[in-house]
Design a protein around this motif. Structure first.
Motif, PDB file in Angstrom:
ATOM      1  N   ALA A   1       0.833  -1.209   0.000  1.00 59.17           N
ATOM      2  CA  ALA A   1       0.000   0.000   0.000  1.00 59.17           C
ATOM      3  C   ALA A   1       0.862   1.250   0.000  1.00 59.17           C
ATOM      4  CB  ALA A   1      -0.954  -0.011   1.200  1.00 59.17           C
ATOM      5  N   ARG A   2       1.864   1.270  -0.880  1.00 54.91           N
ATOM      6  CA  ARG A   2       2.735   2.430  -1.022  1.00 54.91           C
ATOM      7  C   ARG A   2       2.700   2.875  -2.488  1.00 54.91           C
ATOM      8  NH1 ARG A   2       8.341   2.170   1.925  1.00 54.91           N
ATOM      9  NH2 ARG A   2       8.882   0.779   0.183  1.00 54.91           N
ATOM     10  N   PRO A   3       1.638   3.544  -2.885  1.00 53.88           N
ATOM     11  CA  PRO A   3       1.471   3.934  -4.293  1.00 53.88           C
ATOM     12  C   PRO A   3       2.546   4.889  -4.788  1.00 53.88           C
ATOM     13  CG  PRO A   3      -0.167   5.010  -2.900  1.00 53.88           C
ATOM     14  CD  PRO A   3       0.512   3.977  -2.044  1.00 53.88           C
ATOM     15  N   LYS A   4       3.028   5.787  -3.941  1.00 52.47           N
ATOM     16  CA  LYS A   4       4.064   6.732  -4.368  1.00 52.47           C
ATOM     17  C   LYS A   4       5.325   5.987  -4.788  1.00 52.47           C
ATOM     18  CE  LYS A   4       7.023  10.503  -2.774  1.00 52.47           C
ATOM     19  NZ  LYS A   4       7.404  11.385  -1.629  1.00 52.47           N
ATOM     20  N   GLN A   5       5.764   5.043  -3.938  1.00 53.26           N
ATOM     21  CA  GLN A   5       6.973   4.284  -4.251  1.00 53.26           C
ATOM     22  C   GLN A   5       6.766   3.419  -5.500  1.00 53.26           C
ATOM     23  OE1 GLN A   5       5.711   4.771  -1.310  1.00 53.26           O
ATOM     24  NE2 GLN A   5       7.349   5.453   0.080  1.00 53.26           N
ATOM     25  N   ALA A   6       5.553   2.864  -5.644  1.00 54.72           N
ATOM     26  CA  ALA A   6       5.270   2.049  -6.826  1.00 54.72           C
ATOM     27  C   ALA A   6       5.323   2.893  -8.094  1.00 54.72           C
ATOM     28  CB  ALA A   6       3.894   1.397  -6.687  1.00 54.72           C
ATOM     29  N   LEU A   7       4.816   4.120  -8.018  1.00 61.52           N
ATOM     30  CA  LEU A   7       4.851   5.014  -9.174  1.00 61.52           C
ATOM     31  C   LEU A   7       6.287   5.397  -9.511  1.00 61.52           C
ATOM     32  CD1 LEU A   7       3.178   6.615 -11.222  1.00 61.52           C
ATOM     33  CD2 LEU A   7       3.082   8.493  -9.557  1.00 61.52           C
ATOM     34  N   GLU A   8       7.090   5.681  -8.484  1.00 60.62           N
ATOM     35  CA  GLU A   8       8.494   6.014  -8.712  1.00 60.62           C
ATOM     36  C   GLU A   8       9.240   4.840  -9.341  1.00 60.62           C
ATOM     37  OE1 GLU A   8       9.181   9.227  -5.061  1.00 60.62           O
ATOM     38  OE2 GLU A   8       9.709   7.110  -4.808  1.00 60.62           O
ATOM     39  N   GLY A   9       8.980   3.636  -8.825  1.00 55.72           N
ATOM     40  CA  GLY A   9       9.636   2.460  -9.380  1.00 55.72           C
ATOM     41  C   GLY A   9       9.237   2.216 -10.833  1.00 55.72           C
ATOM     42  N   SER A  10       7.953   2.420 -11.133  1.00 59.40           N
ATOM     43  CA  SER A  10       7.485   2.253 -12.514  1.00 59.40           C
ATOM     44  C   SER A  10       8.155   3.275 -13.433  1.00 59.40           C
ATOM     45  CB  SER A  10       5.966   2.411 -12.574  1.00 59.40           C
ATOM     46  OG  SER A  10       5.321   1.429 -11.789  1.00 59.40           O
ATOM     47  N   GLY A  11       8.251   4.507 -12.952  1.00 62.86           N
ATOM     48  CA  GLY A  11       8.904   5.543 -13.747  1.00 62.86           C
ATOM     49  C   GLY A  11      10.372   5.237 -13.980  1.00 62.86           C
ATOM     50  N   ARG A  12      11.020   4.752 -12.940  1.00 61.42           N
ATOM     51  CA  ARG A  12      12.437   4.401 -13.072  1.00 61.42           C
ATOM     52  C   ARG A  12      12.622   3.277 -14.092  1.00 61.42           C
ATOM     53  NH1 ARG A  12      16.984   5.220 -10.212  1.00 61.42           N
ATOM     54  NH2 ARG A  12      18.618   3.646 -10.480  1.00 61.42           N
ATOM     55  N   PHE A  13      11.758   2.283 -14.022  1.00 59.53           N
ATOM     56  CA  PHE A  13      11.845   1.147 -14.939  1.00 59.53           C
ATOM     57  C   PHE A  13      11.680   1.602 -16.386  1.00 59.53           C
ATOM     58  CE2 PHE A  13       9.541  -2.212 -17.280  1.00 59.53           C
ATOM     59  CZ  PHE A  13      10.522  -3.198 -17.280  1.00 59.53           C
ATOM     60  N   LEU A  14      10.682   2.437 -16.641  1.00 63.59           N
ATOM     61  CA  LEU A  14      10.397   2.879 -18.012  1.00 63.59           C
ATOM     62  C   LEU A  14      11.487   3.802 -18.545  1.00 63.59           C
ATOM     63  CD1 LEU A  14       6.554   3.501 -17.705  1.00 63.59           C
ATOM     64  CD2 LEU A  14       7.717   1.588 -18.843  1.00 63.59           C
ATOM     65  N   VAL A  15      11.986   4.699 -17.713  1.00 61.15           N
ATOM     66  CA  VAL A  15      13.046   5.611 -18.157  1.00 61.15           C
ATOM     67  C   VAL A  15      14.308   4.843 -18.533  1.00 61.15           C
ATOM     68  CG1 VAL A  15      14.654   7.398 -17.372  1.00 61.15           C
ATOM     69  CG2 VAL A  15      12.211   7.649 -16.931  1.00 61.15           C
TER      70      VAL A  15
END
Length: 291
Positions: free
Chosen positions: A93-107
């Motif tokens: 339940a940590r959406p901020k960290q999940a969003l950051e991780g997704s962004g890092r992966f895609l970049v």
């Protein structure tokens, strides 16, 4: 990596844990290890396999590659495994960290040419790292006994569940191998390269383990401290640090704790001989050999 493929990782995890917590405050020696007799035998087995097979390959890998190449390999696999972190951030339940991780992966997947380069770090995107063991911890599951597994290495009764869950459900390599028919074991190559690259990184920290009074106890405590810091994103609360260091205990005496640790281990090890590579060197007072 394929869930059916594992390297002996006891020394690898210990050395990586040392590198991860180097400079951190350390815990007093632990005596809560009811499975110690079994764990020590498994540690000896894993250590032997590492010395005979895994370390020589890692040394050879370092000889035929240079630092930029090894860094690119490390970047690639770190980014490839980012979905494991993203999935567990969601479970925690940590959406901020999940969003950051997704962004890092895609970049890194796009601008970083498949993850070989790491532009996400230059852009200030945090590099998170979590797994299903930490997910269970965040939802209140107790750590349980320390456990050493053959051909896998150190874990705990709680952390052991990250092996099947993360490998089967979240690891992209699992989906790659399960949906393609490879011949002659070709699908093992990425996993082998990933683990060899990790082992090669750990070579620089081997002196910490080799100089420890008791390498097994060193590994056990380094692993548990590393997991504790990961649980709190590298910043455990002050009261947790105090308990870990023993500072909350009245009359705290690190030398006495270390002596009690050695006495307890000798008493509970059924007369086992002192570790072969314990060259009489003792750890700094009050430490477990890391920090």
């Amino acid at each position: 990596m394929p869930s059916s493929f594992r390297f002996p990782l006891s020394r690898l995890v210990a050395l990586c844990a040392v590198l991860a917590v180097a400079g951190c405050a350390v815990a007093p020696p632990r005596t809560d290890d009811p499975l110690q007799h079994f764990n020590r035998k498994v540690y000896a087995f894993n250590d032997t396999v590492d010395k005979l097979a895994i370390r020589p390959v890692a040394v050879g890998y370092r000889k035929v590659t240079n630092p930029p190449v090894r860094r690119s390999v490390s970047n690639f696999f770190s980014n490839l495994r980012m979905p494991i972190t993203v999935a567990n951030d969601l479970l925690q339940a940590r959406p901020k960290q999940a969003l950051e991780g997704s962004g890092r992966f895609l970049v890194n997947l796009t601008l970083g040419i498949g993850g070989i380069f790491d532009p996400a770090t230059a852009m200030g995107i945090p590099d998170g790292d979590t797994d299903f063991g930490i997910t269970l911890a965040r939802w209140g599951v107790p750590e349980g006994d320390f456990l050493m597994l053959p051909l896998i290495g150190p874990t705990t009764m709680r952390d052991v569940w990250r092996l099947p869950v993360d490998s089967y459900f979240f690891d992209p390599l699992h989906y790659l191998t399960s949906n393609h028919k490879f011949h002659h074991g070709v699908y093992y190559i990425p996993s082998v390269l990933y683990l060899v690259s990790l082992r090669a990184q750990a070579i620089d920290a081997e002196s910490f383990l080799e100089s420890a009074y008791d390498p097994y106890a060193f590994l056990r405590d380094a692993y548990r401290q590393h997991r504790l810091y990961k649980l709190y994103d590298g910043n455990p609360p002050a009261d947790v640090i105090e308990r870990m260091q023993g500072l909350d205990q009245k009359g705290f005496d690190p030398d006495q704790l270390l002596q009690e640790q050695h006495q307890w281990e000798k008493k509970n090890d059924d007369g086992a001989a002192k570790p072969a590579n314990a060259k009489g060197a003792t750890l700094p007072a009050g430490t477990t050999g890391h920090g």
